[in-house]
Enzyme design. Structure first.
Site, PDB file in Angstrom:
ATOM      1  N   ARG A 117       0.851  -1.205   0.000  1.00 41.81           N
ATOM      2  CA  ARG A 117       0.000   0.000   0.000  1.00 41.81           C
ATOM      3  C   ARG A 117       0.883   1.249   0.000  1.00 41.81           C
ATOM      4  O   ARG A 117       0.948   2.006   0.970  1.00 41.81           O
ATOM      5  CB  ARG A 117      -0.984  -0.020   1.167  1.00 41.81           C
ATOM      6  CG  ARG A 117      -2.257  -0.771   0.789  1.00 41.81           C
ATOM      7  CD  ARG A 117      -3.364  -0.657   1.796  1.00 41.81           C
ATOM      8  NE  ARG A 117      -4.678  -0.736   1.154  1.00 41.81           N
ATOM      9  CZ  ARG A 117      -5.821  -0.894   1.798  1.00 41.81           C
ATOM     10  NH1 ARG A 117      -5.835  -0.956   3.106  1.00 41.81           N
ATOM     11  NH2 ARG A 117      -6.961  -0.952   1.150  1.00 41.81           N
ATOM     12  N   GLN A 122      -0.791   3.051  -5.701  1.00 40.83           N
ATOM     13  CA  GLN A 122      -2.188   3.476  -5.514  1.00 40.83           C
ATOM     14  C   GLN A 122      -3.054   3.265  -6.760  1.00 40.83           C
ATOM     15  O   GLN A 122      -4.208   2.880  -6.664  1.00 40.83           O
ATOM     16  CB  GLN A 122      -2.240   4.947  -5.109  1.00 40.83           C
ATOM     17  CG  GLN A 122      -2.358   5.107  -3.610  1.00 40.83           C
ATOM     18  CD  GLN A 122      -2.310   6.557  -3.170  1.00 40.83           C
ATOM     19  OE1 GLN A 122      -2.406   7.466  -3.996  1.00 40.83           O
ATOM     20  NE2 GLN A 122      -2.138   6.767  -1.882  1.00 40.83           N
ATOM     21  N   ASP A 125      -4.313  -0.285  -6.867  1.00 40.66           N
ATOM     22  CA  ASP A 125      -4.810  -0.805  -5.600  1.00 40.66           C
ATOM     23  C   ASP A 125      -6.272  -1.273  -5.719  1.00 40.66           C
ATOM     24  O   ASP A 125      -7.215  -0.519  -5.470  1.00 40.66           O
ATOM     25  CB  ASP A 125      -4.666   0.283  -4.523  1.00 40.66           C
ATOM     26  CG  ASP A 125      -5.017  -0.219  -3.146  1.00 40.66           C
ATOM     27  OD1 ASP A 125      -5.535  -1.344  -3.030  1.00 40.66           O
ATOM     28  OD2 ASP A 125      -4.792   0.523  -2.172  1.00 40.66           O
ATOM     29  N   SER A 128      -8.564  -0.955  -2.578  1.00 36.29           N
ATOM     30  CA  SER A 128      -9.163   0.358  -2.340  1.00 36.29           C
ATOM     31  C   SER A 128     -10.285   0.642  -3.329  1.00 36.29           C
ATOM     32  O   SER A 128     -11.366   1.083  -2.937  1.00 36.29           O
ATOM     33  CB  SER A 128      -8.106   1.466  -2.453  1.00 36.29           C
ATOM     34  OG  SER A 128      -7.213   1.350  -1.387  1.00 36.29           O
ATOM     35  N   TYR A 223      -2.089  -0.532   7.743  1.00 36.15           N
ATOM     36  CA  TYR A 223      -3.095  -1.473   8.233  1.00 36.15           C
ATOM     37  C   TYR A 223      -3.247  -1.376   9.746  1.00 36.15           C
ATOM     38  O   TYR A 223      -2.344  -0.916  10.439  1.00 36.15           O
ATOM     39  CB  TYR A 223      -2.705  -2.907   7.865  1.00 36.15           C
ATOM     40  CG  TYR A 223      -2.778  -3.167   6.386  1.00 36.15           C
ATOM     41  CD1 TYR A 223      -4.013  -3.317   5.772  1.00 36.15           C
ATOM     42  CD2 TYR A 223      -1.631  -3.237   5.608  1.00 36.15           C
ATOM     43  CE1 TYR A 223      -4.105  -3.542   4.411  1.00 36.15           C
ATOM     44  CE2 TYR A 223      -1.711  -3.464   4.243  1.00 36.15           C
ATOM     45  CZ  TYR A 223      -2.950  -3.617   3.655  1.00 36.15           C
ATOM     46  OH  TYR A 223      -3.036  -3.840   2.314  1.00 36.15           O
TER      47      TYR A 223
HETATM   48  P1  NAD Z   1      -9.134  -0.917   5.559  1.00 34.67           P
HETATM   49  O1  NAD Z   1      -8.011  -1.729   6.094  1.00 34.67           O
HETATM   50  O2  NAD Z   1      -8.879   0.272   4.715  1.00 34.67           O
HETATM   51  O3  NAD Z   1     -10.089  -0.445   6.762  1.00 34.67           O
HETATM   52  C1  NAD Z   1     -10.377  -1.228   7.877  1.00 34.67           C
HETATM   53  C2  NAD Z   1     -10.480  -0.277   9.051  1.00 34.67           C
HETATM   54  O4  NAD Z   1     -10.876  -1.016  10.197  1.00 34.67           O
HETATM   55  C3  NAD Z   1      -9.152   0.419   9.381  1.00 34.67           C
HETATM   56  O5  NAD Z   1      -9.317   1.819   9.389  1.00 34.67           O
HETATM   57  C4  NAD Z   1      -8.814  -0.122  10.757  1.00 34.67           C
HETATM   58  O6  NAD Z   1      -8.101   0.795  11.572  1.00 34.67           O
HETATM   59  C5  NAD Z   1     -10.203  -0.425  11.297  1.00 34.67           C
HETATM   60  N1  NAD Z   1     -10.205  -1.357  12.429  1.00 34.67           N
HETATM   61  C6  NAD Z   1      -9.448  -2.478  12.607  1.00 34.67           C
HETATM   62  N2  NAD Z   1      -9.736  -3.051  13.781  1.00 34.67           N
HETATM   63  C7  NAD Z   1     -10.687  -2.277  14.367  1.00 34.67           C
HETATM   64  C8  NAD Z   1     -11.396  -2.344  15.592  1.00 34.67           C
HETATM   65  N3  NAD Z   1     -11.173  -3.315  16.472  1.00 34.67           N
HETATM   66  N4  NAD Z   1     -12.296  -1.376  15.846  1.00 34.67           N
HETATM   67  C9  NAD Z   1     -12.537  -0.373  14.975  1.00 34.67           C
HETATM   68  N5  NAD Z   1     -11.895  -0.255  13.796  1.00 34.67           N
HETATM   69  C10 NAD Z   1     -10.990  -1.199  13.498  1.00 34.67           C
HETATM   70  O7  NAD Z   1     -10.067  -1.947   4.797  1.00 34.67           O
HETATM   71  P2  NAD Z   1     -11.144  -1.606   3.668  1.00 34.67           P
HETATM   72  O8  NAD Z   1     -10.463  -1.699   2.354  1.00 34.67           O
HETATM   73  O9  NAD Z   1     -11.912  -0.395   4.037  1.00 34.67           O
HETATM   74  O10 NAD Z   1     -12.079  -2.888   3.812  1.00 34.67           O
HETATM   75  C11 NAD Z   1     -12.872  -3.028   4.983  1.00 34.67           C
HETATM   76  C12 NAD Z   1     -13.532  -4.407   5.031  1.00 34.67           C
HETATM   77  O11 NAD Z   1     -14.443  -4.529   3.954  1.00 34.67           O
HETATM   78  C13 NAD Z   1     -12.556  -5.570   4.883  1.00 34.67           C
HETATM   79  O12 NAD Z   1     -12.936  -6.617   5.754  1.00 34.67           O
HETATM   80  C14 NAD Z   1     -12.694  -5.994   3.448  1.00 34.67           C
HETATM   81  O13 NAD Z   1     -12.366  -7.355   3.239  1.00 34.67           O
HETATM   82  C15 NAD Z   1     -14.168  -5.749   3.297  1.00 34.67           C
HETATM   83  N6  NAD Z   1     -14.669  -5.622   1.920  1.00 34.67           N
HETATM   84  C16 NAD Z   1     -15.874  -6.195   1.733  1.00 34.67           C
HETATM   85  C17 NAD Z   1     -16.466  -6.122   0.501  1.00 34.67           C
HETATM   86  C18 NAD Z   1     -17.807  -6.737   0.350  1.00 34.67           C
HETATM   87  O14 NAD Z   1     -18.292  -6.814  -0.759  1.00 34.67           O
HETATM   88  N7  NAD Z   1     -18.434  -7.161   1.416  1.00 34.67           N
HETATM   89  C19 NAD Z   1     -15.795  -5.486  -0.557  1.00 34.67           C
HETATM   90  C20 NAD Z   1     -14.572  -4.884  -0.334  1.00 34.67           C
HETATM   91  C21 NAD Z   1     -14.011  -4.956   0.946  1.00 34.67           C
END
Ligand code: NAD
Length: 378
Positions: A117, A122, A125, A128, A223
């Site tokens: 990342r 970017q 990515d 993202s 992360y």
């Molecule tokens: P990201 O890593 O950018 O964001 C995750 C956030 O969660 C971070 O800001 C992190 O600090 C926070 N976090 C971690 N532990 C935490 C806790 N205990 N309490 C509060 N916050 C906490 O990830 P992203 O790219 O935004 O993706 C987020 C999620 O969405 C991932 O699980 C990813 O796999 C999922 N996702 C799902 C879909 C879908 O279709 N369902 C699609 C894309 C991504």
């Protein structure tokens, strides 16, 4: 060089490259072969690919002849396929056994979810670009399932208070969920373990709820890191307070390569108002609630919990466009001036995304796994 584009499995509506992106490769004298109807669900028909200079070819022809094979998912790659380059989103940290099989087959595998990342990466990515869509779609989905309005309304027939959204995790998906919820007129509260996101959250007009004492994530390459038991207990207490007032909860908390933290218990869900909706984006890695089921919608009392792990597929046209742009940018790193495959493992992006090469697993983060440590989610 021939780049082949596979048709995705039935559950997927996206495609790795749209016709407009295929034409960029064709102009560089790279041959693009595409499986029939591969782009149909993303509203890109075979004729458009043909007009862009790509050729429609069967899956067998693509496997037999293409140098690079693009497919977003694992996509039934035959166990007889050898000496090809594959590029897609294969979640190698959760699919060690498959990676080992692909290494033994002699495939060179690039998993775009493993790109570093960094600023230079970017434009490639995919996590993202697709999480952004998932964050948007999560709110739209919640609004369509929620039995009340989102915005505040004052009408002759009575007043409606605005919906309250709680967002857990303000990374890419969470920030887009906040922005979308705010645009629809909801009041938004947010938790994240990284204090650095507080300003961004506030600039979107949402309230950031602080829990003191989070582990320092500044050296984790963008992360989050796992939290200690004391922090987890105090965070759960504060989430329990907020969730009682929330109508919609969007959970996005993840720790890369690990099981998602469970932040919402069944007991907390029982305190929510009837008709409330939880969209758990972390379903594919176990979910952020105790009750989430991957790719299922469950009712807990009168609260709906949706664990759809493929939300970008709901917006296949734009999702494919952004994914395809990411892929195009990445392919530039794999192709030499003469239009041949050239793999430069001194490039940190090429090395970071490469999982298998020359018969071995070459990625350090995957190499340390073994069959017994596999946390497969499939
Ligand atoms: P990201 O890593 O950018 O964001 C995750 C956030 O969660 C971070 O800001 C992190 O600090 C926070 N976090 C971690 N532990 C935490 C806790 N205990 N309490 C509060 N916050 C906490 O990830 P992203 O790219 O935004 O993706 C987020 C999620 O969405 C991932 O699980 C990813 O796999 C999922 N996702 C799902 C879909 C879908 O279709 N369902 C699609 C894309 C991504």
């Amino acid at each position: 060089m021939i780049i082949g584009i596979l048709k995705e499995p039935a559950f997927e509506s996206r495609v790795s490259l749209l016709a407009e992106q295929a034409s960029v490769l064709v102009k560089k004298e790279i041959n693009v072969w595409i499986e029939p109807d591969a782009g149909a669900k993303a509203f890109c028909r075979d004729e458009e690919y043909t007009r862009s200079g790509a050729l429609i070819k069967s899956r067998e022809e693509i496997f037999a002849t293409a140098d690079i094979v693009l497919g977003i998912h694992h996509n039934d790659i035959p166990s007889t396929l050898k000496n090809k380059v594959l590029a897609g989103i294969y979640q190698p940290l959760y699919n060690y056994t498959l990676m080992l099989d692909w290494a033994r087959q002699g495939l060179t595998v690039f998993s775009l979810d493993m790109l570093p990342r960094t600023t230079r990466a970017q434009s490639m990515d995919v996590l993202s670009s697709q999480a952004n869509i998932a964050g948007y779609e999560a709110v739209i989905l919640a609004a369509s399932r929620y039995p009340r309005y989102f915005p505040m309304l004052m009408t002759a027939a009575g007043s409606i208070r605005p919906a309250r959204i709680l967002v857990l995790g303000a990374g890419v998906a969470g920030l887009q969920a906040i922005a979308t919820g705010r645009r629809l007129g909801a009041v938004v509260e947010v938790f994240d373990t990284r204090p650095a996101v507080k300003e961004e959250v506030m600039s979107l007009g949402a309230k950031f709820i602080e829990v003191e004492g989070a582990e320092d994530a500044s050296k984790a390459g963008g992360y989050a890191v796992e939290q200690n038991a004391d922090f987890q207990r105090r965070q759960k207490e504060k989430i329990a307070e907020s969730i009682k007032k929330a109508d919609i909860v969007i959970t996005t908390a993840q720790i890369f390569g690990k099981k998602a933290p469970v932040l919402i218990t069944k007991e907390m869900i029982s305190t929510m108002r009837a008709g409330s909706v939880i969209i758990d984006l972390a379903a594919s890695t176990g979910g952020n609630t105790e009750e989430t089921r991957e790719n299922a919608t469950v009712l807990v009392g009168d609260v709906t919990i949706i664990g759809d792990s493929n939300l970008p597929s709901a917006l296949p046209s734009d999702a494919s466009k952004l994914y395809g742009n990411n892929v195009l940018n990445f392919l530039q790193l794999l192709t030499g001036k003469a239009g041949t495959v050239e793999l430069n493992f001194k490039d940190d992006i090429v090395a970071g995304a490469c999982i298998t090469h020359d018969g071995n697993i070459v990625n350090d983060r995957v190499k340390v796994l073994n069959d017994s440590s596999v946390t497969t989610n499939k």
